[in-house]
Design a protein around this motif. Structure first.
Motif, PDB file in Angstrom:
ATOM      1  N   ARG A  15      66.352  70.291  52.194  1.00 55.64           N
ATOM      2  CA  ARG A  15      67.094  69.743  53.313  1.00 55.64           C
ATOM      3  C   ARG A  15      68.565  70.002  53.108  1.00 55.64           C
ATOM      4  O   ARG A  15      69.021  70.242  51.983  1.00 55.64           O
ATOM      5  N   ILE A  28      61.571  73.854  57.854  1.00 55.02           N
ATOM      6  CA  ILE A  28      60.314  73.669  58.581  1.00 55.02           C
ATOM      7  C   ILE A  28      59.119  74.180  57.786  1.00 55.02           C
ATOM      8  O   ILE A  28      58.066  73.526  57.759  1.00 55.02           O
ATOM      9  N   VAL A  31      57.860  71.615  55.414  1.00 53.06           N
ATOM     10  CA  VAL A  31      57.109  70.555  56.095  1.00 53.06           C
ATOM     11  C   VAL A  31      55.699  71.051  56.413  1.00 53.06           C
ATOM     12  O   VAL A  31      54.717  70.349  56.168  1.00 53.06           O
ATOM     13  N   TRP A  45      53.671  78.711  60.386  1.00 55.06           N
ATOM     14  CA  TRP A  45      54.824  78.373  61.206  1.00 55.06           C
ATOM     15  C   TRP A  45      55.066  79.441  62.270  1.00 55.06           C
ATOM     16  O   TRP A  45      55.357  79.132  63.425  1.00 55.06           O
ATOM     17  N   ILE A  64      65.990  74.536  66.979  1.00 55.33           N
ATOM     18  CA  ILE A  64      65.728  75.034  65.629  1.00 55.33           C
ATOM     19  C   ILE A  64      66.831  76.026  65.286  1.00 55.33           C
ATOM     20  O   ILE A  64      67.158  76.899  66.071  1.00 55.33           O
ATOM     21  N   THR A  86      63.590  66.818  66.066  1.00 49.02           N
ATOM     22  CA  THR A  86      62.861  68.051  66.346  1.00 49.02           C
ATOM     23  C   THR A  86      61.640  68.179  65.438  1.00 49.02           C
ATOM     24  O   THR A  86      60.569  68.592  65.881  1.00 49.02           O
ATOM     25  N   LEU A  87      61.789  67.780  64.179  1.00 46.47           N
ATOM     26  CA  LEU A  87      60.643  67.830  63.261  1.00 46.47           C
ATOM     27  C   LEU A  87      59.516  66.931  63.726  1.00 46.47           C
ATOM     28  O   LEU A  87      58.336  67.303  63.626  1.00 46.47           O
ATOM     29  N   ILE A  91      55.752  68.167  64.258  1.00 47.96           N
ATOM     30  CA  ILE A  91      54.648  67.526  63.535  1.00 47.96           C
ATOM     31  C   ILE A  91      53.531  67.123  64.489  1.00 47.96           C
ATOM     32  O   ILE A  91      52.353  67.190  64.143  1.00 47.96           O
TER      33      ILE A  91
END
Length: 111
Positions: A15, A28, A31, A45, A64, A86-87, A91
């Motif tokens: 991060r 991303i 994640v 992704w 993004i 946004t995450l 998700i």
């Protein structure tokens, strides 16, 4: 710009703190790796990005950004990153039993 690594269930999440917006942005693919246990989170992704774009999630895609983060090989590489809001939307598109605990964890570390 200040970068950091967080841990969620033994998965490392890169991060970076962005002073201008006063918020954390997370890698991303990190994640995706944690949520899916995919052997190729980059490919996962990439496929998910195409699917989201096809479904008309252009506003999401515009949020993004790419920032240079340290990769496994120690080099700085352009990486898709997103803020917490946004995450959370991304998700929702990943079928995973880990999604709900991850959302709760993200809400805590995102602040």
């Amino acid at each position: 710009m200040n970068d950091d690594i967080e841990i969620f269930e033994n998965g490392e999440l890169r991060r970076v703190w962005i002073e201008a917006s006063q918020e954390w942005f997370f890698a991303i693919i990190d994640v995706i790796a944690v949520l899916t246990d995919s052997s190729n989170p980059r490919r996962y992704w990439s496929d998910l990005k195409r699917k989201l774009k096809k479904e008309g999630a252009d506003q999401l895609y515009e949020k993004i950004v790419q920032l240079k983060l340290k990769a496994n090989d120690g080099r700085m590489r352009e990486t898709d990153v997103a803020n917490v809001e946004t995450l959370l939307r991304i998700i929702q598109s990943v079928p995973s039993p880990k999604a709900e605990p991850f959302k709760q964890w993200l809400a805590q570390v995102g602040n």
